[in-house]
Design an enzyme around this catalytic site. Structure first.
Site, PDB file in Angstrom:
ATOM      1  N   ASP A  25       0.828  -1.204   0.000  1.00  0.00           N
ATOM      2  CA  ASP A  25       0.000   0.000   0.000  1.00  0.00           C
ATOM      3  C   ASP A  25       0.870   1.265   0.000  1.00  0.00           C
ATOM      4  OD1 ASP A  25      -2.271   1.514   0.048  1.00  0.00           O
ATOM      5  OD2 ASP A  25      -2.805   1.062   2.121  1.00  0.00           O
ATOM      6  N   GLY A  26       0.379   2.296  -0.647  1.00  0.00           N
ATOM      7  CA  GLY A  26       1.039   3.605  -0.579  1.00  0.00           C
ATOM      8  C   GLY A  26       1.674   4.067  -1.876  1.00  0.00           C
ATOM      9  N   TRP A  30       3.127   7.884  -2.502  1.00  0.00           N
ATOM     10  CA  TRP A  30       4.553   7.989  -2.859  1.00  0.00           C
ATOM     11  C   TRP A  30       4.691   8.905  -4.077  1.00  0.00           C
ATOM     12  CZ3 TRP A  30       7.596   6.948  -7.105  1.00  0.00           C
ATOM     13  CH2 TRP A  30       8.970   6.807  -6.889  1.00  0.00           C
ATOM     14  N   ASN A  73     -10.756  -2.791  -6.683  1.00  0.00           N
ATOM     15  CA  ASN A  73      -9.923  -1.800  -7.397  1.00  0.00           C
ATOM     16  C   ASN A  73     -10.496  -1.369  -8.748  1.00  0.00           C
ATOM     17  OD1 ASN A  73      -6.714  -3.002  -6.133  1.00  0.00           O
ATOM     18  ND2 ASN A  73      -8.004  -1.326  -5.414  1.00  0.00           N
TER      19      ASN A  73
HETATM   20  C1  FPP Z   1      -1.986   0.270  -3.305  1.00  0.00           C
HETATM   21  O1  FPP Z   1      -1.474   1.560  -3.373  1.00  0.00           O
HETATM   22  C2  FPP Z   1      -1.466  -0.504  -4.405  1.00  0.00           C
HETATM   23  C3  FPP Z   1      -2.216  -1.079  -5.374  1.00  0.00           C
HETATM   24  C4  FPP Z   1      -3.678  -1.008  -5.420  1.00  0.00           C
HETATM   25  C5  FPP Z   1      -1.585  -1.822  -6.473  1.00  0.00           C
HETATM   26  C6  FPP Z   1      -0.399  -2.643  -6.114  1.00  0.00           C
HETATM   27  C7  FPP Z   1       0.404  -2.802  -7.330  1.00  0.00           C
HETATM   28  C8  FPP Z   1       1.759  -2.766  -7.404  1.00  0.00           C
HETATM   29  C9  FPP Z   1       2.654  -2.734  -6.256  1.00  0.00           C
HETATM   30  C10 FPP Z   1       2.452  -2.771  -8.698  1.00  0.00           C
HETATM   31  C11 FPP Z   1       2.052  -3.804  -9.653  1.00  0.00           C
HETATM   32  C12 FPP Z   1       2.095  -5.159  -9.094  1.00  0.00           C
HETATM   33  C13 FPP Z   1       2.658  -6.191  -9.728  1.00  0.00           C
HETATM   34  C14 FPP Z   1       2.507  -7.583  -9.223  1.00  0.00           C
HETATM   35  C15 FPP Z   1       3.460  -5.962 -10.936  1.00  0.00           C
HETATM   36  P1  FPP Z   1      -2.485   2.752  -3.584  1.00  0.00           P
HETATM   37  O2  FPP Z   1      -2.548   3.062  -5.017  1.00  0.00           O
HETATM   38  O3  FPP Z   1      -3.789   2.443  -2.939  1.00  0.00           O
HETATM   39  O4  FPP Z   1      -1.733   3.904  -2.809  1.00  0.00           O
HETATM   40  P2  FPP Z   1      -2.387   5.078  -1.990  1.00  0.00           P
HETATM   41  O5  FPP Z   1      -3.193   4.449  -0.872  1.00  0.00           O
HETATM   42  O6  FPP Z   1      -1.207   5.831  -1.492  1.00  0.00           O
HETATM   43  O7  FPP Z   1      -3.227   5.846  -2.948  1.00  0.00           O
END
Ligand code: FPP
Length: 245
Positions: A25-26, A30, A73
């Site tokens: 998460d994050g 970032w 998502n």
């Molecule tokens: C949460 O951060 C992250 C996600 C919903 C996606 C996770 C994906 C990756 C780490 C990259 C792709 C994965 C692979 C397996 C290639 P957020 O977007 O909710 O962050 P925020 O809470 O700061 O908005």
């Protein structure tokens, strides 16, 4: 399978977790901190993941499950969903070249029907290509939700009952476990969530029943192999009772 410790980690842990779950998460925050689009955060997140998987292999961790895209998502803006899907496709494609070098076995868990045909085909290819590897098994949770997984399992069990292959009275926890996307794998021992959030967010609801939870304020793209080692090391210091005393 026994743990094959390939490298000593900082504080000697009493036990290595067999299965580590990670809520990455994050990424968005970032990127925002740097004045970048959210896509840049996801891209940096994918890079961070590669290093963590390499570390898990080095440590001899048997299973790692990462939450890449939840059933919720899809509610994100269409361009973000599109970017995440292209990143996942790329990751799976490159796994053929790169991750196989880490000896990782790649499996994708979640409901596949809603994914594009291209991704579905790539999943099959990547799983096949890596199935005989002997390193860490990386489950990528994609269009995954814990409730959906349990609902899917219930449907399968009902179908078995309906065709006379199973008696209702014989249904036990193992029956349910055997119908999950992670069937045959041990429960999650250690659950890591980054970015300071302390929620499960529908991640592996059945499998985390007795997991030790470890949280960090670090945002996922900043999460380093040393942080992973730290979490694993702290896991080793905890006393697990599984409801006993
Ligand atoms: C949460 O951060 C992250 C996600 C919903 C996606 C996770 C994906 C990756 C780490 C990259 C792709 C994965 C692979 C397996 C290639 P957020 O977007 O909710 O962050 P925020 O809470 O700061 O908005």
């Amino acid at each position: 399978m026994l743990f094959k410790r390939k490298e000593k980690i900082g504080t000697e842990p009493k036990h290595l977790p067999r299965h580590v779950g990670i809520i990455m998460d994050g990424n968005g925050r970032w990127a925002k901190k740097r004045g970048l689009p959210r896509s840049a955060g996801h891209s940096a997140g994918a890079e961070a993941l590669k290093k963590i998987v390499t570390e898990a292999n080095k440590l001899g961790i048997e299973y790692v499950t990462v939450y890449a895209f939840s059933t919720e998502n899809w509610k994100r803006p269409a361009d973000e969903v599109k970017y995440l899907m292209s990143l996942l496709l790329d990751y799976l494609k490159n796994a053929e070249k790169n991750l196989a070098g880490d000896n990782t076995v790649i499996r994708v868990i979640g409901s596949r029907a809603e994914l594009s045909e291209e991704i579905q085909e790539q999943i099959i290819k990547t799983e096949k290509l890596t199935e005989h590897n002997t390193g860490t098994i990386l489950n990528i949770a994609l269009n995954y939700g814990g409730r959906e997984e349990i609902t899917h399992a219930v449907r399968e069990i009902c179908a078995d009952v309906q065709r006379g292959a199973l008696d209702v009275g014989d249904i036990d926890e193992q029956t349910v476990d055997g119908k999950l996307y992670t069937h045959g794998q041990p429960d999650v021992d250690l659950l890591i969530r980054t970015s300071g959030e302390m929620r499960l967010s529908n991640f592996m609801l059945w499998q985390v029943s007795y997991a030790e939870m470890w949280f960090t304020d670090k945002l996922w793209p900043d999460f380093k192999p040393s942080d992973f080692r730290h979490a694993v090391s702290e896991f080793g210091q905890r006393g697990r009772r599984f409801g006993g005393i």
